[in-house]
Design a protein around this motif. Structure first.
Motif, PDB file in Angstrom:
ATOM      1  N   PHE A 149       0.850  -1.305   0.136  1.00 42.84           N
ATOM      2  CA  PHE A 149      -0.028   0.076  -0.093  1.00 42.84           C
ATOM      3  C   PHE A 149       0.827   1.139   0.026  1.00 42.84           C
ATOM      4  CE2 PHE A 149      -3.543   2.718   1.902  1.00 42.84           C
ATOM      5  CZ  PHE A 149      -4.142   2.468   0.830  1.00 42.84           C
ATOM      6  N   THR A 150       1.965   1.086   0.558  1.00 42.24           N
ATOM      7  CA  THR A 150       3.019   2.251   0.542  1.00 42.24           C
ATOM      8  C   THR A 150       3.329   2.833  -0.692  1.00 42.24           C
ATOM      9  OG1 THR A 150       4.931   1.224   1.102  1.00 42.24           O
ATOM     10  CG2 THR A 150       3.988   1.907   3.035  1.00 42.24           C
ATOM     11  N   THR A 151       3.407   1.764  -1.806  1.00 45.44           N
ATOM     12  CA  THR A 151       3.954   2.120  -2.988  1.00 45.44           C
ATOM     13  C   THR A 151       2.862   2.932  -3.742  1.00 45.44           C
ATOM     14  OG1 THR A 151       4.778  -0.083  -2.882  1.00 45.44           O
ATOM     15  CG2 THR A 151       5.094   1.213  -5.063  1.00 45.44           C
ATOM     16  N   GLN A 152       1.644   2.369  -3.299  1.00 45.92           N
ATOM     17  CA  GLN A 152       0.227   3.304  -3.876  1.00 45.92           C
ATOM     18  C   GLN A 152       0.286   4.397  -3.596  1.00 45.92           C
ATOM     19  OE1 GLN A 152      -0.649   2.138  -6.842  1.00 45.92           O
ATOM     20  NE2 GLN A 152      -0.056   0.113  -6.923  1.00 45.92           N
ATOM     21  N   LEU A 153       0.456   4.575  -2.207  1.00 49.14           N
ATOM     22  CA  LEU A 153       0.280   6.080  -1.670  1.00 49.14           C
ATOM     23  C   LEU A 153       1.343   6.984  -2.362  1.00 49.14           C
ATOM     24  CD1 LEU A 153      -0.009   5.196   2.414  1.00 49.14           C
ATOM     25  CD2 LEU A 153      -1.885   5.982   1.036  1.00 49.14           C
ATOM     26  N   HIS A 154       2.512   6.395  -2.194  1.00 46.37           N
ATOM     27  CA  HIS A 154       3.723   7.305  -3.039  1.00 46.37           C
ATOM     28  C   HIS A 154       3.243   7.771  -4.512  1.00 46.37           C
ATOM     29  CE1 HIS A 154       7.479   8.339  -4.726  1.00 46.37           C
ATOM     30  NE2 HIS A 154       7.756   8.459  -3.451  1.00 46.37           N
ATOM     31  N   LEU A 176      10.393   5.038   0.778  1.00 51.33           N
ATOM     32  CA  LEU A 176       9.594   6.028  -0.238  1.00 51.33           C
ATOM     33  C   LEU A 176       9.210   7.220   0.803  1.00 51.33           C
ATOM     34  CD1 LEU A 176       7.370   3.210  -1.616  1.00 51.33           C
ATOM     35  CD2 LEU A 176       9.318   4.728  -2.579  1.00 51.33           C
ATOM     36  N   PHE A 177       9.377   7.310   2.214  1.00 53.57           N
ATOM     37  CA  PHE A 177       8.899   8.329   2.975  1.00 53.57           C
ATOM     38  C   PHE A 177       9.571   8.729   4.177  1.00 53.57           C
ATOM     39  CE2 PHE A 177       5.193   6.425   1.195  1.00 53.57           C
ATOM     40  CZ  PHE A 177       4.072   7.542   0.997  1.00 53.57           C
ATOM     41  N   GLU A 178       9.627  10.197   4.504  1.00 53.74           N
ATOM     42  CA  GLU A 178      10.518  10.151   5.763  1.00 53.74           C
ATOM     43  C   GLU A 178       9.613  11.012   6.853  1.00 53.74           C
ATOM     44  OE1 GLU A 178      13.504  13.011   5.019  1.00 53.74           O
ATOM     45  OE2 GLU A 178      12.149  14.714   4.363  1.00 53.74           O
TER      46      GLU A 178
END
Ligand SMILES: C[S@@+](CC[C@H](N)C(=O)[O-])C[C@H]1O[C@@H](n2cnc3c(N)ncnc32)[C@H](O)[C@@H]1O
Length: 204
Positions: free
Chosen positions: A122-127, A158-160
């Motif tokens: 899901f993090t990939t799609q959020l990004h 992908l996030f900080e």
């Protein structure tokens, strides 16, 4: 029985449906919005931004429409759609400035973990749907879920962590946050900012 609010709820079901997002102003999404106190208050505070809120439960969305209209909020579109479909295929790339996922169901039992919305794919799609520098805002009263989400976000690359990303939310709370606070529970908030995808140099 027909409900007047239904005409104001956009139902997204088609696999190839795309949701146009206005490019001329900031856009935010409240994913799993429930009965909508949070988004309605945020949309009322920032009328120059476009808001979307999404949930699967029609009864809750009808309530959002009634409360939105009573509050005279014109910049909030109400969507009935499954969260993974919405984020996975319906929003275009780089279209949202901020996504809120507030007090989602924590699915505390081990055998239900797979139902959790926030997992590594899901993090990939959020990004993908967030603009460069876009913010993902998460809250929960469940310590285990918070830890798991921290790990997934940190290890994604992908996030900080970027807490100033939610400073403008101030004291606006969701319905579930109010419920947990009234029961004496703590609700933890986290905000992350997207990082650019790493440059890959292909050698000869
Ligand atoms: C615990 S409630 C939190 C509601 C709201 N965010 C709040 O903090 O008051 C979780 C909400 O997420 C919705 N939801 C759960 N799974 C979903 C999914 N896969 N897609 C869209 N909505 C979902 C539920 O219908 C419910 O309204």
């Amino acid at each position: 029985m027909a409900h007047n609010e239904d005409a104001e709820i956009r139902i997204l079901t088609g696999a190839y449906e795309r949701l146009p997002v206005p490019g001329d102003r900031p856009a935010e999404l409240d994913l799993g919005c429930g009965t909508g106190s949070f988004t309605i208050a945020l949309a009322a505070r920032y009328p120059e931004r476009q808001f979307f809120c999404a949930d699967v439960m029609l009864g809750r969305l009808r309530k959002v429409v009634r409360r939105r209209n009573r509050a005279g909020v014109a910049n909030l579109e109400v969507l009935r759609v499954e969260a993974r479909h919405l984020i996975g295929i319906m929003f275009p790339d780089d279209s949202l400035d901020r996504i809120h996922l507030l007090c989602p169901d924590p699915w505390p039992k081990n055998r239900h973990r797979g139902h959790r919305l926030l997992c590594c794919d899901f993090t990939t799609q959020l990004h993908r749907v967030l603009k460069p520098g876009g913010i993902f805002h998460f809250s929960s009263d469940d310590e285990n879920y918070c830890d798991a989400v921290n790990r997934v976000m940190e290890s994604s690359g992908l996030f900080e962590l970027y807490m100033p990303g939610i400073e403008d939310v101030g004291n606006i709370r969701s319905d579930f946050e109010n419920r947990w606070l009234s029961e004496g529970k703590m609700v933890h908030h986290r905000a992350w900012k997207t990082l650019p995808l790493p440059e890959i140099t292909i050698g000869h």
